[in-house]
Scaffold this motif. Structure first.
Motif, mmCIF file in Angstrom:
data_model
loop_
_atom_site.group_PDB
_atom_site.id
_atom_site.type_symbol
_atom_site.label_atom_id
_atom_site.label_comp_id
_atom_site.label_asym_id
_atom_site.label_seq_id
_atom_site.Cartn_x
_atom_site.Cartn_y
_atom_site.Cartn_z
ATOM 1 N N VAL A 61 8.672 59.611 7.856
ATOM 2 C CA VAL A 61 7.366 60.247 7.661
ATOM 3 C C VAL A 61 7.406 61.570 8.422
ATOM 4 C CG1 VAL A 61 4.890 59.961 7.993
ATOM 5 C CG2 VAL A 61 6.318 57.983 7.423
ATOM 6 N N ASP A 62 7.345 62.674 7.683
ATOM 7 C CA ASP A 62 7.626 63.995 8.260
ATOM 8 C C ASP A 62 6.509 64.980 7.986
ATOM 9 O OD1 ASP A 62 10.507 63.876 9.228
ATOM 10 O OD2 ASP A 62 10.672 63.012 7.229
ATOM 11 N N PRO A 63 6.191 65.851 8.973
ATOM 12 C CA PRO A 63 5.190 66.899 8.733
ATOM 13 C C PRO A 63 5.547 67.800 7.549
ATOM 14 C CG PRO A 63 5.714 66.771 11.082
ATOM 15 C CD PRO A 63 6.686 65.882 10.378
ATOM 16 N N GLY A 174 6.196 64.325 20.399
ATOM 17 C CA GLY A 174 6.467 63.958 19.014
ATOM 18 C C GLY A 174 7.922 63.581 18.809
ATOM 19 N N ALA A 175 8.298 63.412 17.549
ATOM 20 C CA ALA A 175 9.659 62.974 17.207
ATOM 21 C C ALA A 175 10.692 63.966 17.734
ATOM 22 C CB ALA A 175 9.763 62.833 15.690
ATOM 23 N N THR A 176 10.619 65.183 17.239
ATOM 24 C CA THR A 176 11.606 66.193 17.616
ATOM 25 C C THR A 176 11.453 66.554 19.091
ATOM 26 O OG1 THR A 176 11.349 67.047 15.367
ATOM 27 C CG2 THR A 176 12.560 68.428 16.926
ATOM 28 N N GLN A 267 -0.270 75.100 11.280
ATOM 29 C CA GLN A 267 -0.884 75.659 10.067
ATOM 30 C C GLN A 267 -0.636 74.825 8.810
ATOM 31 O OE1 GLN A 267 1.231 79.479 10.269
ATOM 32 N NE2 GLN A 267 2.145 79.047 8.292
ATOM 33 N N TYR A 268 0.043 73.664 8.925
ATOM 34 C CA TYR A 268 0.382 72.917 7.712
ATOM 35 C C TYR A 268 -0.848 72.384 6.973
ATOM 36 C CZ TYR A 268 5.281 72.684 9.388
ATOM 37 O OH TYR A 268 6.539 72.960 9.828
ATOM 38 N N ASN A 269 -1.889 71.977 7.749
ATOM 39 C CA ASN A 269 -3.070 71.404 7.086
ATOM 40 C C ASN A 269 -4.006 72.476 6.536
ATOM 41 O OD1 ASN A 269 -2.712 68.554 7.294
ATOM 42 N ND2 ASN A 269 -3.146 68.686 9.485
ATOM 43 N N GLN A 342 -2.089 61.842 15.779
ATOM 44 C CA GLN A 342 -2.316 60.598 16.538
ATOM 45 C C GLN A 342 -1.033 59.996 17.098
ATOM 46 O OE1 GLN A 342 -4.207 57.763 13.976
ATOM 47 N NE2 GLN A 342 -6.050 58.993 13.689
ATOM 48 N N THR A 343 0.116 60.418 16.590
ATOM 49 C CA THR A 343 1.345 59.658 16.850
ATOM 50 C C THR A 343 2.119 60.209 18.048
ATOM 51 O OG1 THR A 343 2.525 61.086 15.310
ATOM 52 C CG2 THR A 343 1.603 59.063 14.422
ATOM 53 N N THR A 344 2.974 59.348 18.599
ATOM 54 C CA THR A 344 3.997 59.799 19.542
ATOM 55 C C THR A 344 5.343 59.338 18.993
ATOM 56 O OG1 THR A 344 3.732 57.781 20.847
ATOM 57 C CG2 THR A 344 2.536 59.726 21.613
HETATM 58 N N1 LIG Z 1 13.551 73.041 10.812
HETATM 59 C C1 LIG Z 1 13.896 71.799 10.523
HETATM 60 O O1 LIG Z 1 14.988 71.524 9.994
HETATM 61 C C2 LIG Z 1 12.938 70.711 10.869
HETATM 62 C C3 LIG Z 1 13.316 69.356 10.781
HETATM 63 C C4 LIG Z 1 12.383 68.390 11.169
HETATM 64 C C5 LIG Z 1 11.112 68.760 11.621
HETATM 65 N N2 LIG Z 1 10.792 70.087 11.654
HETATM 66 C C6 LIG Z 1 9.481 70.548 12.156
HETATM 67 O O2 LIG Z 1 9.377 70.140 13.506
HETATM 68 C C7 LIG Z 1 8.011 69.981 13.841
HETATM 69 C C8 LIG Z 1 7.811 68.617 14.496
HETATM 70 O O3 LIG Z 1 8.082 67.614 13.533
HETATM 71 P P1 LIG Z 1 8.144 66.094 13.993
HETATM 72 O O4 LIG Z 1 8.614 65.302 12.846
HETATM 73 O O5 LIG Z 1 8.873 66.010 15.259
HETATM 74 O O6 LIG Z 1 6.594 65.774 14.196
HETATM 75 P P2 LIG Z 1 5.862 65.200 15.496
HETATM 76 O O7 LIG Z 1 6.095 66.174 16.599
HETATM 77 O O8 LIG Z 1 6.235 63.784 15.697
HETATM 78 O O9 LIG Z 1 4.337 65.176 15.131
HETATM 79 C C9 LIG Z 1 3.578 66.283 15.046
HETATM 80 C C10 LIG Z 1 2.868 66.670 16.370
HETATM 81 O O10 LIG Z 1 2.557 68.056 16.291
HETATM 82 C C11 LIG Z 1 1.519 68.341 17.182
HETATM 83 N N3 LIG Z 1 0.544 69.252 16.579
HETATM 84 C C12 LIG Z 1 -0.104 69.117 15.417
HETATM 85 N N4 LIG Z 1 -0.948 70.135 15.227
HETATM 86 C C13 LIG Z 1 -0.812 70.939 16.309
HETATM 87 C C14 LIG Z 1 -1.431 72.149 16.711
HETATM 88 N N5 LIG Z 1 -2.363 72.743 15.960
HETATM 89 N N6 LIG Z 1 -1.044 72.696 17.868
HETATM 90 C C15 LIG Z 1 -0.139 72.115 18.647
HETATM 91 N N7 LIG Z 1 0.494 70.963 18.321
HETATM 92 C C16 LIG Z 1 0.130 70.386 17.174
HETATM 93 C C17 LIG Z 1 0.840 66.998 17.508
HETATM 94 O O11 LIG Z 1 1.180 66.697 18.835
HETATM 95 P P3 LIG Z 1 0.158 66.987 20.040
HETATM 96 O O12 LIG Z 1 -0.861 65.918 19.969
HETATM 97 O O13 LIG Z 1 1.049 66.916 21.212
HETATM 98 O O14 LIG Z 1 -0.421 68.344 19.809
HETATM 99 C C18 LIG Z 1 1.508 66.029 16.567
HETATM 100 O O15 LIG Z 1 1.586 64.725 17.104
HETATM 101 C C19 LIG Z 1 7.228 70.175 12.560
HETATM 102 O O16 LIG Z 1 6.735 71.504 12.531
HETATM 103 C C20 LIG Z 1 8.262 69.959 11.486
HETATM 104 O O17 LIG Z 1 7.947 70.622 10.289
HETATM 105 C C21 LIG Z 1 11.670 71.054 11.288
#
Ligand SMILES: NC(=O)c1ccc[n+]([C@@H]2O[C@H](COP(=O)([O-])OP(=O)(O)OC[C@H]3O[C@@H](n4cnc5c(N)ncnc54)[C@H](OP(=O)(O)O)[C@@H]3O)[C@@H](O)[C@H]2O)c1
Length: 351
Positions: A61-63, A174-176, A267-269, A342-344
């Protein structure tokens, strides 16, 4: 005496009559809601020569999926209305008409939110997965899989982090982010995490960050906290969120600093109204490098990355942080929780 016979490899005869899919019913406005998705069934496909049928075991499940739900160009085409949602998963070949991909092979691939799907060897991102004994399969969709590879590529290949550097990570719970915190710590960096709320900040500190800052506070308080946590400035900013935080960080980068732009979840939403970054002049002032990346563009470094992840995991220095949902039908709910912040850790669905 217990029966020692290994379970029979699944055959086409053991397959269900239908495939379940999560389809996009309508495009989300803002945070996705349950009515954007629907569960539909179609007849189980019959394989042609060269094809494999994969049963999803762990859904990722990915942003990034949020971007595919908008009708705008990105690095993958938008999901069509009433089509299954695009997503990565880890699955098992349960029927095969390709000699190199026999029944029982575990694979990771960019497919669809379908509990069974047909692929060919040229499927996007197709990789074999060989789990180590005692490690749950889901870890290979998280910190020992794409999540860990993303953290490594951003930190090492793009961010050029070195021991002693101050590394700042956004979405650090978060995940990353949680994986970057642990990798950077293991590399001998000073690590500062930004996370939403006191509980997430405390979690980031428990992961080994030298400092963790709640970014959901007043801008002045946030700036003061960041200055206190990184008094000499920031060498590497691993940015997962973009938005106003990027503006806050730019003037606090050290000369020659590197920003690894992993994502812009802020900005995704609401992709029609992106935050206008005002501090880009700092790229000149501080001679900064700001570089966006996609993990799989760095295919030549991924074996090196995987070896480091496995090694750190084996030493107990990398502990996968996950939130795990159960059942195929829980994919939309897990995704909505992720996009609500909501997630960690890594959001996964075990099937
Ligand atoms: N370039 C690539 O190859 C690649 C690969 C995978 C993922 N990604 C990107 O890496 C990022 C993290 O992905 P993930 O899967 O690890 O998700 P994640 O960090 O597990 O979940 C998203 C977290 O982002 C934070 N967030 C959401 N809206 C925010 C805002 N307006 N300001 C600050 N923080 C906000 C929230 O944490 P808080 O409650 O702590 O704010 C949320 O829990 C995403 O942007 C994703 O698209 C890129």
């Amino acid at each position: 005496m217990p029966d020692q016979t290994p379970p029979a490899a699944p055959t086409a005869a053991a397959l269900p009559a239908t495939v379940r899919h999560i389809v996009l019913r309508r495009r989300p406005v803002g945070v996705p809601t349950p009515d954007c998705f629907a569960l539909v069934e179609t007849p189980m496909p019959v394989l042609d020569d060269g094809q494999m049928l994969v049963r999803m075991r762990v859904g990722s499940v990915d942003p990034a999926i949020r971007g595919f739900l908008d009708d705008r160009p990105s690095y993958l085409p938008p999901v069509a209305i009433d089509a299954p949602v695009t997503g990565m998963s880890l699955g098992e070949v349960v029927a095969s008409r390709h000699a190199d991909w026999p029944v029982g092979t575990l694979v990771r691939v960019l497919g669809t939110w379908s509990d069974h799907y047909v692929i060919t060897p040229d499927a996007l991102g197709l990789e074999r997965v060989t789990p180590q004994p005692g490690v749950p399969l889901r870890a290979y969709m998280g910190a020992l899989g794409p999540v860990g590879l993303t953290a490594w590529v951003g930190l090492v290949a793009v961010g050029q982090a070195r021991p002693g550097d101050t590394v700042l990570v956004s979405a650090a719970a978060g995940a990353t982010g949680s994986t970057v915190v642990q990798l950077a710590r293991a590399m001998g960096c000073r690590v500062v995490g930004l996370a939403g709320g006191a509980d997430k900040a405390a979690l980031v500190q428990r992961l080994g960050a030298d400092a963790a800052i709640d970014h959901r506070v007043a801008p002045d308080a946030l700036a003061t906290a960041l200055d206190a946590a990184a008094p000499q400035g920031i060498d590497v900013y691993f940015d997962n969120v973009g938005g106003p935080l990027l503006d806050l960080v730019l003037p606090r980068m050290r000369e020659g600093g590197r920003i690894a732009l992993c994502g812009m979840i802020a900005q995704y939403n609401d992709a029609d109204h992106p935050h206008g970054v005002t501090q880009l002049w700092q790229l000149v002032v501080k001679r900064l490098t700001l570089r966006g990346f996609l993990t799989y563009d760095h295919a030549d470094r991924l074996a090196e990355a995987q070896a480091m992840l496995d090694d750190l995991h084996g030493r107990g220095q990398l502990v996968p942080l996950e939130n795990v949902h159960r059942g195929f039908e829980s994919l939309p709910g897990a995704f909505i929780a992720l996009m609500q912040g909501q997630t960690t850790g890594k959001t996964l669905v075990e099937i």
